[in-house]
Design an enzyme around this catalytic site. Structure first.
Site, PDB file in Angstrom:
ATOM      1  N   GLU A 126      -8.237  -1.666  -3.421  1.00 35.25           N
ATOM      2  CA  GLU A 126      -7.429  -2.614  -4.182  1.00 35.25           C
ATOM      3  C   GLU A 126      -7.629  -2.439  -5.681  1.00 35.25           C
ATOM      4  OE1 GLU A 126      -4.442  -5.589  -4.228  1.00 35.25           O
ATOM      5  OE2 GLU A 126      -5.200  -4.203  -2.704  1.00 35.25           O
ATOM      6  N   SER A 129       0.850  -1.195   0.000  1.00 34.52           N
ATOM      7  CA  SER A 129       0.000   0.000   0.000  1.00 34.52           C
ATOM      8  C   SER A 129       0.888   1.249   0.000  1.00 34.52           C
ATOM      9  CB  SER A 129      -0.950  -0.046   1.194  1.00 34.52           C
ATOM     10  OG  SER A 129      -1.936   0.956   1.094  1.00 34.52           O
ATOM     11  N   HIS A 137      -7.734  -5.304  -0.260  1.00 36.37           N
ATOM     12  CA  HIS A 137      -6.629  -4.536   0.315  1.00 36.37           C
ATOM     13  C   HIS A 137      -6.513  -4.877   1.799  1.00 36.37           C
ATOM     14  CE1 HIS A 137      -3.898  -1.254  -0.809  1.00 36.37           C
ATOM     15  NE2 HIS A 137      -4.077  -0.727   0.396  1.00 36.37           N
TER      16      HIS A 137
END
Length: 340
Positions: A287, A178, A318
């Site tokens: 995501e 991330s 995510h």
């Protein structure tokens, strides 16, 4: 969300013999305050200062270090290489990095994955919303008192400190997810003498995409009320320096593992109640953005003739358990690059 770190196979080891305990105790104390020792059977001898650190923890042990930096002491969780090797893997945290533990140490089984490998895991603690870069100034929206200088820490202060424990300053890999995905690529691209491999998992890798800077602004305000303008002015050289699309040519010849899932829920998504459903939907959307930008970055590298190993799972949101899976896929490539 916080889980207890598994204790099996991960424990503090400071040597099996008393002499080693005493030596390590002196070495550690020297980090905190100047000390001196002398030997004088019949008269006082001139004290001799002890430079520290001079020894490393026993092979395979776990330790928490306090490392001096321009930001003040930084906690670093370390799992030493199983057989005392000099290679290291830096595992960088996400946008909501905490001040007590690096999430790789409790959200995943990263330490177990590398428990029998000859590579030291280096897990810096802190850096919420920092993007692991050197900021222009302290954030003016949350009363931050110390200006972030994370790139300086990770590429100068920390490797110099770890060198005293036998960790190489030139045989390292870096992996981020991330927020820290583009940071891992940037650190490796701009510090090639330090890093031999870089991995980005679900990272936003196209900072020039329409609305991306404002999306980053919103994310940073949500995670600690940090001001993106305090990090770097819009489209300034400092901002462009952090954009993977801009520094991409500097990655030529560097082994890389780059991944992002589709955003469709998979086996690790088991939402409970409305709160769980909301979190899963949020993780799906983030995501998807990561996947689109990662695909764009793949196109950029392809246009430059730069190779990388890619993985685009058909399902996955995510969230940490998917990054745990991707770490396992990246592991053999990391070990090969480090000759570990």
């Amino acid at each position: 969300m916080q889980q207890q770190q598994k204790e099996s196979g991960i424990h503090m080891r400071f040597g099996k013999a008393g002499w080693r305990n005493r030596i390590l105790t002196l070495g550690t104390a020297a980090l905190v305050a100047p000390i001196a020792v002398g030997v004088a059977p019949t008269a006082l001898a001139a004290p001799a200062p002890i430079a520290a650190p001079v020894l490393r923890a026993p092979a395979g042990g776990y330790e928490e270090l306090m490392v001096p930096s321009k930001m003040g002491p930084i906690k670093v969780q370390v799992q030493w290489a199983k057989n005392g090797g000099n290679a290291a893997l830096y595992l960088l945290d996400g946008l909501r990095a905490r001040d007590d533990k690096n999430a790789w140490s409790f959200e995943t089984n990263a330490q177990q994955q590398f428990g029998n490998d000859n590579v030291t895991l280096v897990m810096p603690v802190g850096g919420q919303s920092s993007w692991y870069t050197d900021w222009a100034q302290a954030s003016n929206t949350n009363g931050q008192k110390t200006t972030y200088k994370w790139e300086t820490f990770l590429t100068e202060e920390l490797p110099n400190f770890l060198a005293g424990y036998g960790v190489s300053k030139t045989n390292n890999a870096v992996l981020g997810l991330s927020m820290s995905g583009p940071a891992a690529l940037r650190l490796a691209a701009l510090h090639r003498n330090q890093f031999k491999h870089a991995s980005s998992l679900s990272g936003p890798l196209n900072w020039g995409a329409p609305g991306m800077r404002e999306a980053i602004r919103v994310m940073m305000l949500d995670a600690g009320r940090f001001n993106v303008d305090s990090m770097a002015a819009p489209w300034s050289p400092a901002w462009l320096r952090m954009d993977p699309m801009v520094f991409a040519p500097e990655l030529r010849g560097l082994p890389m593992f780059i991944s992002s899932a589709s955003g469709l829920p998979g086996g690790h998504d088991k939402p409970a109640g409305l709160g769980g459903a909301y979190n899963t939907a949020n993780a799906m959307g983030i995501e998807v953005i990561s996947m689109v930008s990662t695909r764009a970055f793949q196109g950029r590298l392809n246009s430059l003739g730069i190779q990388a190993v890619y993985d685009f799972p058909a399902t996955g949101t995510h969230s940490w358990k998917y990054w745990e899976d991707e770490l396992w896929k990246a592991r053999p490539h990391i070990l090969k690059a480090l000759n570990a």
